[in-house]
Motif scaffolding. Sequence first.
Motif, PDB file in Angstrom:
ATOM      1  N   ASP A 210    -125.118  -2.827  85.549  1.00 27.25           N
ATOM      2  CA  ASP A 210    -125.322  -3.779  84.451  1.00 27.25           C
ATOM      3  C   ASP A 210    -126.738  -3.726  83.902  1.00 27.25           C
ATOM      4  OD1 ASP A 210    -122.720  -4.617  84.671  1.00 27.25           O
ATOM      5  OD2 ASP A 210    -123.178  -6.315  85.988  1.00 27.25           O
ATOM      6  N   TYR A 211    -127.737  -3.552  84.790  1.00 27.98           N
ATOM      7  CA  TYR A 211    -129.117  -3.585  84.302  1.00 27.98           C
ATOM      8  C   TYR A 211    -129.432  -2.381  83.413  1.00 27.98           C
ATOM      9  CZ  TYR A 211    -130.161  -0.316  88.120  1.00 27.98           C
ATOM     10  OH  TYR A 211    -130.172   0.763  88.976  1.00 27.98           O
ATOM     11  N   ILE A 212    -128.704  -1.269  83.597  1.00 27.48           N
ATOM     12  CA  ILE A 212    -128.901  -0.132  82.699  1.00 27.48           C
ATOM     13  C   ILE A 212    -128.332  -0.458  81.314  1.00 27.48           C
ATOM     14  CG2 ILE A 212    -128.301   2.278  82.286  1.00 27.48           C
ATOM     15  CD1 ILE A 212    -130.340   1.936  84.480  1.00 27.48           C
ATOM     16  N   ARG A 213    -127.166  -1.093  81.278  1.00 29.40           N
ATOM     17  CA  ARG A 213    -126.612  -1.504  79.984  1.00 29.40           C
ATOM     18  C   ARG A 213    -127.520  -2.523  79.303  1.00 29.40           C
ATOM     19  NH1 ARG A 213    -121.610  -0.968  82.884  1.00 29.40           N
ATOM     20  NH2 ARG A 213    -121.697  -3.158  83.534  1.00 29.40           N
ATOM     21  N   THR A 214    -128.127  -3.417  80.104  1.00 32.84           N
ATOM     22  CA  THR A 214    -129.046  -4.400  79.535  1.00 32.84           C
ATOM     23  C   THR A 214    -130.270  -3.715  78.946  1.00 32.84           C
ATOM     24  OG1 THR A 214    -128.322  -6.057  81.135  1.00 32.84           O
ATOM     25  CG2 THR A 214    -130.413  -6.452  80.039  1.00 32.84           C
ATOM     26  N   ALA A 215    -130.800  -2.718  79.678  1.00 32.60           N
ATOM     27  CA  ALA A 215    -131.975  -1.995  79.179  1.00 32.60           C
ATOM     28  C   ALA A 215    -131.664  -1.275  77.869  1.00 32.60           C
ATOM     29  CB  ALA A 215    -132.455  -1.000  80.231  1.00 32.60           C
ATOM     30  N   ARG A 216    -130.486  -0.696  77.791  1.00 30.26           N
ATOM     31  CA  ARG A 216    -130.108  -0.024  76.546  1.00 30.26           C
ATOM     32  C   ARG A 216    -129.891  -1.028  75.424  1.00 30.26           C
ATOM     33  NH1 ARG A 216    -125.961   4.266  79.445  1.00 30.26           N
ATOM     34  NH2 ARG A 216    -127.496   5.939  79.772  1.00 30.26           N
ATOM     35  N   ALA A 217    -129.312  -2.200  75.767  1.00 28.18           N
ATOM     36  CA  ALA A 217    -129.077  -3.228  74.738  1.00 28.18           C
ATOM     37  C   ALA A 217    -130.389  -3.775  74.190  1.00 28.18           C
ATOM     38  CB  ALA A 217    -128.240  -4.355  75.339  1.00 28.18           C
ATOM     39  N   LYS A 218    -131.431  -3.750  74.992  1.00 29.37           N
ATOM     40  CA  LYS A 218    -132.744  -4.212  74.519  1.00 29.37           C
ATOM     41  C   LYS A 218    -133.411  -3.201  73.590  1.00 29.37           C
ATOM     42  CE  LYS A 218    -135.470  -5.804  77.707  1.00 29.37           C
ATOM     43  NZ  LYS A 218    -136.158  -5.908  79.023  1.00 29.37           N
ATOM     44  N   GLY A 219    -132.803  -2.024  73.466  1.00 32.55           N
ATOM     45  CA  GLY A 219    -133.343  -1.017  72.559  1.00 32.55           C
ATOM     46  C   GLY A 219    -134.341  -0.069  73.184  1.00 32.55           C
ATOM     47  N   LEU A 220    -134.390  -0.015  74.526  1.00 32.01           N
ATOM     48  CA  LEU A 220    -135.332   0.907  75.169  1.00 32.01           C
ATOM     49  C   LEU A 220    -134.916   2.351  74.903  1.00 32.01           C
ATOM     50  CD1 LEU A 220    -135.871  -0.775  78.661  1.00 32.01           C
ATOM     51  CD2 LEU A 220    -137.370  -0.848  76.669  1.00 32.01           C
TER      52      LEU A 220
END
Length: 314
Positions: A210-220
């Motif tokens: 989940d934290y990888i999807r969150t990082a991508r959703a933040k635009g990193l």
Amino acid sequence: MTAYVIKRLAVGVLTLLVASLVVFGALEILPGDPARIMLGMNASPEALEALRSQMGLDRPVALRYLSWIAGMATGDFGRSYTYSSPVVALIAERVAVSLPLALIALALSTAIALPVGIFAAARRGRPSDTVAMGLAQVGVAVPNFWFALLLVYVFAVGLRLLPSGGFPGWEEPWPALKALVLPAVALALPQAAILSRVTRSAMLEVLGEDYIRTARAKGLPQRMVLWRHALRNALIPVLTILGLQFSFLLAGTIIVENVFYLPGLGRLIFQAIGQRDLIVVEGVVMLLVATVILVNLLVDIGYAAADPRLRTGR
């Protein structure tokens, strides 16, 4: 963190003691008389008895073991009867070749494997992933001595860029490093193939979190997601393989050392076994066991640095 390291260190010391019992016992039950092998079948009984007394073979087994352990604890590994030299001096001479060779090969393996494994994981199912893992499979399947012969043919015989074998010593560092380049590459390529596959598998498990999807959703950026967030959490299996590979590269290079005529630890222990020089065999094997234990300790510390939960056992 300190308690974690002390606990691992205590386990390492206990393992070393158990390993010393196994090594000493295994060599004791080997068939054949070391004194007769060294002096030949035509040696007189008086000469055999004198050599057995000199080697301590006439003393009880328990006394020989305690004497051997006490000597190693003080840095005295005994004296080789084949080479007529202290075992410590022989090991130091060979480690000066094997240790730099292992470190160079491990650095090359890591520099190749990590980018390839991450690249393949980020492009899972694409043609580039298939090609990368196909090449890795070839690297796993093909033995390193075949790579060694191929490298000699291309870079030493054909292009004449690097020496085909031998080691000139460290008096002149540049020729010495050139002599280790081809052996290091021959050792690194198969190890890089294994490590790249492990890196890809570990990265694939992490990239679904989940934290990888969150990082991508933040635009990193993708590079930051892969190298900063995913790689650190995928390091534990990678560190395990790195520790195993270093131990193998330090001790398991007999064939490559023979291909390139390198006077390393692998050739020393191979020759000592053939000559039944038990003092050398015991000393080298215990040094390698201690190295494996030390590397495992460093890997455990790396685990704790990568995953703080391991420091408290959670």
